[in-house]
Design a protein around this motif. Structure first.
Motif, PDB file in Angstrom:
ATOM      1  N   LEU A  11      11.786 -25.910  57.931  1.00  0.00           N
ATOM      2  CA  LEU A  11      11.796 -27.236  57.902  1.00  0.00           C
ATOM      3  C   LEU A  11      10.586 -27.792  58.917  1.00  0.00           C
ATOM      4  O   LEU A  11      10.331 -27.062  59.816  1.00  0.00           O
ATOM      5  CB  LEU A  11      13.426 -27.824  58.384  1.00  0.00           C
ATOM      6  N   PRO A  12      10.168 -28.979  58.862  1.00  0.00           N
ATOM      7  CA  PRO A  12       8.977 -29.492  59.500  1.00  0.00           C
ATOM      8  C   PRO A  12       9.223 -29.152  61.125  1.00  0.00           C
ATOM      9  O   PRO A  12       8.502 -28.980  61.819  1.00  0.00           O
ATOM     10  CB  PRO A  12       8.875 -30.991  59.117  1.00  0.00           C
ATOM     11  N   GLY A  13      10.444 -29.571  61.482  1.00  0.00           N
ATOM     12  CA  GLY A  13      10.575 -29.407  62.756  1.00  0.00           C
ATOM     13  C   GLY A  13      11.212 -27.993  63.259  1.00  0.00           C
ATOM     14  O   GLY A  13      11.593 -27.752  64.704  1.00  0.00           O
ATOM     15  N   LYS A  14      11.274 -27.297  62.467  1.00  0.00           N
ATOM     16  CA  LYS A  14      11.611 -25.853  62.520  1.00  0.00           C
ATOM     17  C   LYS A  14      13.249 -25.700  62.917  1.00  0.00           C
ATOM     18  O   LYS A  14      13.989 -24.956  62.491  1.00  0.00           O
ATOM     19  CB  LYS A  14      10.857 -25.107  63.710  1.00  0.00           C
ATOM     20  N   ALA A  15      13.753 -26.428  63.904  1.00  0.00           N
ATOM     21  CA  ALA A  15      15.145 -26.365  64.381  1.00  0.00           C
ATOM     22  C   ALA A  15      15.986 -26.680  63.256  1.00  0.00           C
ATOM     23  O   ALA A  15      15.931 -27.597  62.442  1.00  0.00           O
ATOM     24  CB  ALA A  15      15.188 -27.265  65.649  1.00  0.00           C
ATOM     25  N   PHE A  16      17.071 -26.038  63.054  1.00  0.00           N
ATOM     26  CA  PHE A  16      18.319 -26.397  62.360  1.00  0.00           C
ATOM     27  C   PHE A  16      19.772 -25.902  62.563  1.00  0.00           C
ATOM     28  O   PHE A  16      20.550 -26.457  61.912  1.00  0.00           O
ATOM     29  CB  PHE A  16      17.851 -25.602  60.832  1.00  0.00           C
ATOM     30  N   SER A  17      19.691 -25.140  63.611  1.00  0.00           N
ATOM     31  CA  SER A  17      21.189 -24.882  63.974  1.00  0.00           C
ATOM     32  C   SER A  17      22.012 -25.951  64.953  1.00  0.00           C
ATOM     33  O   SER A  17      21.297 -26.520  65.766  1.00  0.00           O
ATOM     34  CB  SER A  17      21.047 -23.456  65.003  1.00  0.00           C
ATOM     35  N   ASN A  18      23.290 -26.232  64.432  1.00  0.00           N
ATOM     36  CA  ASN A  18      24.335 -26.946  65.191  1.00  0.00           C
ATOM     37  C   ASN A  18      24.100 -26.679  66.709  1.00  0.00           C
ATOM     38  O   ASN A  18      24.273 -27.566  67.495  1.00  0.00           O
ATOM     39  CB  ASN A  18      25.199 -27.508  64.293  1.00  0.00           C
ATOM     40  N   ASN A  19      24.630 -25.362  66.891  1.00  0.00           N
ATOM     41  CA  ASN A  19      24.834 -25.020  68.394  1.00  0.00           C
ATOM     42  C   ASN A  19      23.759 -25.128  68.957  1.00  0.00           C
ATOM     43  O   ASN A  19      23.717 -25.673  70.360  1.00  0.00           O
ATOM     44  CB  ASN A  19      25.312 -23.659  68.379  1.00  0.00           C
ATOM     45  N   ILE A  20      22.574 -24.724  68.491  1.00  0.00           N
ATOM     46  CA  ILE A  20      21.244 -25.035  69.314  1.00  0.00           C
ATOM     47  C   ILE A  20      20.734 -26.503  69.515  1.00  0.00           C
ATOM     48  O   ILE A  20      20.389 -26.732  70.736  1.00  0.00           O
ATOM     49  CB  ILE A  20      20.331 -24.244  68.908  1.00  0.00           C
ATOM     50  N   PHE A  21      21.192 -27.306  68.616  1.00  0.00           N
ATOM     51  CA  PHE A  21      20.990 -28.723  68.697  1.00  0.00           C
ATOM     52  C   PHE A  21      21.534 -29.251  69.987  1.00  0.00           C
ATOM     53  O   PHE A  21      21.339 -30.042  70.487  1.00  0.00           O
ATOM     54  CB  PHE A  21      21.166 -29.445  67.408  1.00  0.00           C
ATOM     55  N   LYS A  22      22.906 -28.796  70.205  1.00  0.00           N
ATOM     56  CA  LYS A  22      23.552 -29.347  71.329  1.00  0.00           C
ATOM     57  C   LYS A  22      22.826 -28.977  72.622  1.00  0.00           C
ATOM     58  O   LYS A  22      22.700 -30.084  73.430  1.00  0.00           O
ATOM     59  CB  LYS A  22      24.851 -28.436  71.339  1.00  0.00           C
ATOM     60  N   ALA A  23      22.159 -28.076  72.766  1.00  0.00           N
ATOM     61  CA  ALA A  23      21.401 -27.505  74.020  1.00  0.00           C
ATOM     62  C   ALA A  23      20.117 -28.393  73.977  1.00  0.00           C
ATOM     63  O   ALA A  23      19.722 -29.055  74.991  1.00  0.00           O
ATOM     64  CB  ALA A  23      21.172 -26.001  74.079  1.00  0.00           C
ATOM     65  N   ARG A  24      19.512 -28.298  72.773  1.00  0.00           N
ATOM     66  CA  ARG A  24      18.304 -29.295  72.884  1.00  0.00           C
ATOM     67  C   ARG A  24      18.444 -30.724  73.349  1.00  0.00           C
ATOM     68  O   ARG A  24      17.581 -31.345  74.010  1.00  0.00           O
ATOM     69  CB  ARG A  24      17.717 -29.225  71.469  1.00  0.00           C
ATOM     70  N   LEU A  25      19.473 -31.406  72.696  1.00  0.00           N
ATOM     71  CA  LEU A  25      19.989 -32.590  73.171  1.00  0.00           C
ATOM     72  C   LEU A  25      20.351 -32.840  74.473  1.00  0.00           C
ATOM     73  O   LEU A  25      19.818 -33.965  74.948  1.00  0.00           O
ATOM     74  CB  LEU A  25      20.845 -33.290  71.909  1.00  0.00           C
TER      75      LEU A  25
END
Ligand SMILES: N[C@@H](CCC(=O)N[C@@H](CS)C(=O)NCC(=O)O)C(=O)O
Length: 249
Positions: A11-25
């Motif tokens: 994907l363009p932003g590379k990130a896709f994982s729900n669990n990892i989005f929690k930490a990113r946010l």
């Protein structure tokens, strides 16, 4: 500077994982500078072990299992594994930054974190199976190697049929409606779990909404329904206020 370890996709932003989005946010919500280090799924174990991260689970053979998200904070020399532990670490280490657990709301947010996977559970297979062709070959090969023997079938055989998808999404919608009633109990115009104050609970929800959006496709009818039609558009409206924390650094 904080380093966030995340799994890349095509994907363009590379990130896709729900669990990892929690930490990113959570890191972005705190307003902390960070950088991402991309780790294909097959490399998580060796790389996290070398980094000195704690394992979070146990493999079927009893050996420790490493998962992402993991962060390394060079300001403290600490390495933290597991999304909820990362949020708690950020709150304890950076108390002067916007609060992820306003008024010490740890217990209700833990409860929310435990409860939320049940909300998306019916649609989980719909959402994860849509990522198969968006993953890089090393991660896809690792998922095949680790998941296919457990499930006793090929990844392709796990993809629900169009009819099954409709049923599974309808069950997911029903669960979201129950969550809508919980949010609505705060009163009209109160968007967040704690009314007017955003918290890590809302970031857990937003992380999963971003994951669902990337899975079904931003332009899809499914995403239009989920974000604009389900529960009077509550989820799309909430995400609009929080998607600024989906920072790619
Ligand atoms: N409860 C954990 C779950 C972490 C998790 O399952 N991470 C997945 C990516 S979404 C992973 O790293 N899986 C590695 C594997 O299955 O080998 C958390 O929230 O941090």
């Amino acid at each position: 500077m904080i380093t966030l370890y995340d799994i890349p996709s095509k994907l363009p932003g590379k990130a896709f994982s729900n669990n990892i989005f929690k930490a990113r946010l959570a890191i972005a919500f705190k307003g902390l500078p960070f950088k991402t280090e991309w780790v294909e799924m097959c490399d998580i174990g060796p790389k996290m072990k070398a980094l000195g991260a704690d394992p979070t689970q146990t493999n079927p053979d009893g050996s420790p299992k490493y998962t992402l998200p993991v962060i390394y904070d060079d300001a403290t020399g600490k390495c933290v594994s597991e999304s909820m532990k990362i949020a708690e670490y950020l709150e304890a280490t950076y108390p002067d930054k916007p609060s992820l657990f306003p008024f010490g709301t740890y217990a209700p947010i833990h409860l929310f974190n435990e409860y939320f996977p049940d909300v998306v559970q019916p649609g989980f297979i719909v959402f994860v199976s849509a990522f198969t062709d968006k993953l890089n070959p090393p991660t896809l090969e690792y998922i095949r190697r680790t998941r296919e023997p457990l499930m006793g079938k090929k990844l392709e055989e796990m993809i629900p049929s169009p009819e099954e998808k409709v049923t599974l999404l309808a069950a997911t919608k029903e669960n979201f409606s129950k969550l809508d009633a919980i949010y609505a109990s705060n009163g009209a115009g109160k968007m967040y779990f704690f009314g007017n104050i955003p918290s890590y609970a809302d970031l857990i929800l937003a992380a999963n909404l971003i994951w669902i959006m990337l899975s079904v496709g931003m332009e899809s009818n499914e995403w239009n329904a989920i974000s604009n039609e389900w529960d009077g558009g509550r989820w799309g409206t909430l995400l609009k206020t929080l998607e600024k924390y989906n920072v790619n650094q």
